[in-house]
Structure formats: structure tokens, C-alpha cells
Motif scaffolding. Structure first.
Motif, mmCIF file in Angstrom:
data_model
loop_
_atom_site.group_PDB
_atom_site.id
_atom_site.type_symbol
_atom_site.label_atom_id
_atom_site.label_comp_id
_atom_site.label_asym_id
_atom_site.label_seq_id
_atom_site.Cartn_x
_atom_site.Cartn_y
_atom_site.Cartn_z
ATOM 1 N N HIS A 49 0.833 -1.211 0.000
ATOM 2 C CA HIS A 49 0.000 0.000 0.000
ATOM 3 C C HIS A 49 0.860 1.250 0.000
ATOM 4 O O HIS A 49 2.026 1.215 0.385
ATOM 5 C CB HIS A 49 -0.903 0.026 1.242
ATOM 6 C CG HIS A 49 -0.130 0.162 2.521
ATOM 7 N ND1 HIS A 49 0.451 -0.921 3.145
ATOM 8 C CD2 HIS A 49 0.176 1.250 3.260
ATOM 9 C CE1 HIS A 49 1.082 -0.506 4.226
ATOM 10 N NE2 HIS A 49 0.943 0.810 4.320
ATOM 11 N N ALA A 62 -8.408 2.552 0.270
ATOM 12 C CA ALA A 62 -8.902 1.659 1.319
ATOM 13 C C ALA A 62 -8.745 2.317 2.674
ATOM 14 O O ALA A 62 -7.806 3.072 2.905
ATOM 15 C CB ALA A 62 -8.121 0.350 1.288
ATOM 16 N N LEU A 112 -8.699 -4.606 6.872
ATOM 17 C CA LEU A 112 -9.401 -3.813 5.877
ATOM 18 C C LEU A 112 -10.797 -3.512 6.403
ATOM 19 O O LEU A 112 -11.515 -4.413 6.826
ATOM 20 C CB LEU A 112 -9.494 -4.583 4.554
ATOM 21 C CG LEU A 112 -10.370 -3.955 3.468
ATOM 22 C CD1 LEU A 112 -9.802 -2.617 3.013
ATOM 23 C CD2 LEU A 112 -10.500 -4.918 2.295
ATOM 24 N N LEU A 166 -13.385 -0.300 1.146
ATOM 25 C CA LEU A 166 -12.723 -0.030 -0.136
ATOM 26 C C LEU A 166 -13.555 0.958 -0.919
ATOM 27 O O LEU A 166 -14.791 0.871 -0.909
ATOM 28 C CB LEU A 166 -12.608 -1.296 -0.976
ATOM 29 C CG LEU A 166 -11.410 -2.199 -0.776
ATOM 30 C CD1 LEU A 166 -11.555 -3.445 -1.628
ATOM 31 C CD2 LEU A 166 -10.112 -1.502 -1.047
ATOM 32 N N TYR A 176 -8.033 1.192 6.378
ATOM 33 C CA TYR A 176 -7.552 0.076 7.186
ATOM 34 C C TYR A 176 -7.526 0.479 8.647
ATOM 35 O O TYR A 176 -7.181 1.626 8.961
ATOM 36 C CB TYR A 176 -6.126 -0.325 6.772
ATOM 37 C CG TYR A 176 -6.073 -1.414 5.739
ATOM 38 C CD1 TYR A 176 -5.714 -2.714 6.100
ATOM 39 C CD2 TYR A 176 -6.377 -1.165 4.407
ATOM 40 C CE1 TYR A 176 -5.662 -3.727 5.151
ATOM 41 C CE2 TYR A 176 -6.322 -2.176 3.459
ATOM 42 C CZ TYR A 176 -5.963 -3.447 3.841
ATOM 43 O OH TYR A 176 -5.908 -4.453 2.906
#
Length: 189
Positions: free
Chosen positions: A50, A165, A181, A184, A167
Motif C-alpha cells: 500500500h 482503502a 481492511l 474499499l 484500514y
């Protein structure tokens, strides 16, 4: 009545979050392979590839999700380019791929920070971490060189980001096992 109050309190409890830009599947697999190889040689916890767009957020989950959707609603897919393999002085920036800090990439972070009400004390440095850890300087240098040997074409790699995303990332958990997660957002309109 007591049950309802308990549920409301749970919904409003703050958690730690980060907003990540997620590479496309083919590039993601390439990064995962490189990260796995480096981790087997140099150690460190496993985590998903990421680019941190906004980090170190502490909010109730429902607010964080709403802010992510609000920010993502006005962002189009954008291009990221790897400019170097580097290493840093902190655990979460041990060995990483440095991204070109293009005006577009910096604006995405700035835009998201404003939606989350986040003010950073340091300038944004777009990067994709390969290893988290507390390696010595020589070991970090060796790991950086090893990354270039494992994937010789990594520098200059250009790819499109079309996913953001949210997280849950409590950075006190250096094992990253509690990271998850949450949401999204596809940037393709």
C-alpha cells in the motif's frame, strides 16, 4: 435501555485508521512477491502492499468510513511511479519504494487529509514500504540493494491507482496482526 447505551458507546469508540492507495492486482502480486522474499531474508511482519495517503487517524469507525467515501467521491484514478528503493529511520519506513511526489500524488494526500481533518507535522513522502523493522543501517542498505536485485525493473515502474482503502491500523501493534481492511472505494467513475 442500558443495552442501547452500550451499543451507541461501542459505535462511537475511537479506533486507529489509515487511508491507503492500493496498487492494481498485477502490480500488487509483484510487490507481495518482493516483500515476501525480503521478509524471508531480513524478517519483519507481513502486511499488504500500500501507499499511505493519510495515516495515524483516530476516529469512530462510522465517521472514518463516511470521510473515506466523501474524499473518494471527487478523486479520479491517478498514476504512481516508483523512483527509488530507499530506507528510513523509523520502524514503518524501514525499507521502501519511494514514489515520485508528483503534484497529482501530493494533491490526493492533501485532499484526503482535509476530508479527515488531519494535519501532519511532516511533509508528505509518498512511498510503499517493503519491510517494517528495526534493522541496523548496514542491514537496511543491504536490504535495499537486495530489493533491486530481486526485482531489477522496480525503479521506474508506473501504475494506475484506482482503489482507496480504509484500514484499521493501530501502530502500537508492530506485528500488524490486528490490522484489518475496513472499507474499499473504487475511484473509477
Amino acid at each position: 435501555m442500558a443495552e442501547t447505551a452500550k451499543l451507541e458507546k461501542a459505535d462511537n469508540s475511537e479506533e486507529f485508521f489509515s487511508v491507503w492507495a492500493i496498487p492494481p492486482p498485477d502490480v500488487n502480486r509483484r510487490f507481495k512477491s518482493l516483500m515476501f522474499s525480503l521478509r524471508s531474508e531480513f524478517g519483519g511482519p507481513a502486511f499488504d502492499p500500500h501507499i499511505t495517503v493519510v495515516g495515524d487517524l483516530r476516529l469512530p469507525r462510522n465517521e472514518a468510513i463516511a470521510f473515506l467515501h466523501s474524499a473518494a467521491a471527487s478523486i479520479n484514478p491517478f498514476t504512481a511511479r516508483i523512483s527509488a528503493v530507499s530506507h528510513g529511520a523509523v520502524f514503518y519506513q524501514c525499507v521502501y519504494l519511494l514514489l515520485d511526489p508528483s503534484p497529482q500524488v501530493k494533491e490526493i494526500s492533501s485532499h484526503c487529509c482535509s476530508h479527515f481533518g488531519y494535519k501532519s507535522s511532516t511533509a508528505y513522502m509518498p512511498h510503499l514500504s517493503l519491510i517494517y523493522g528495526d534493522l541496523g543501517e548496514e542491514e537496511k542498505e543491504r536490504a535495499s540493494k537486495r530489493a533491486e536485485e530481486i526485482d531489477a525493473g522496480i525503479k521506474g515502474l508506473t501504475f494506475e491507482i484506482s482503489l482507496l482503502a480504509l484500514y484499521r491500523t493501530d501502530t502500537r501493534d508492530k506485528t500488524t496482526e490486528s490490522w484489518e481492511l475496513v472499507e474499499l472505494c473504487d475511484l473509477k467513475k
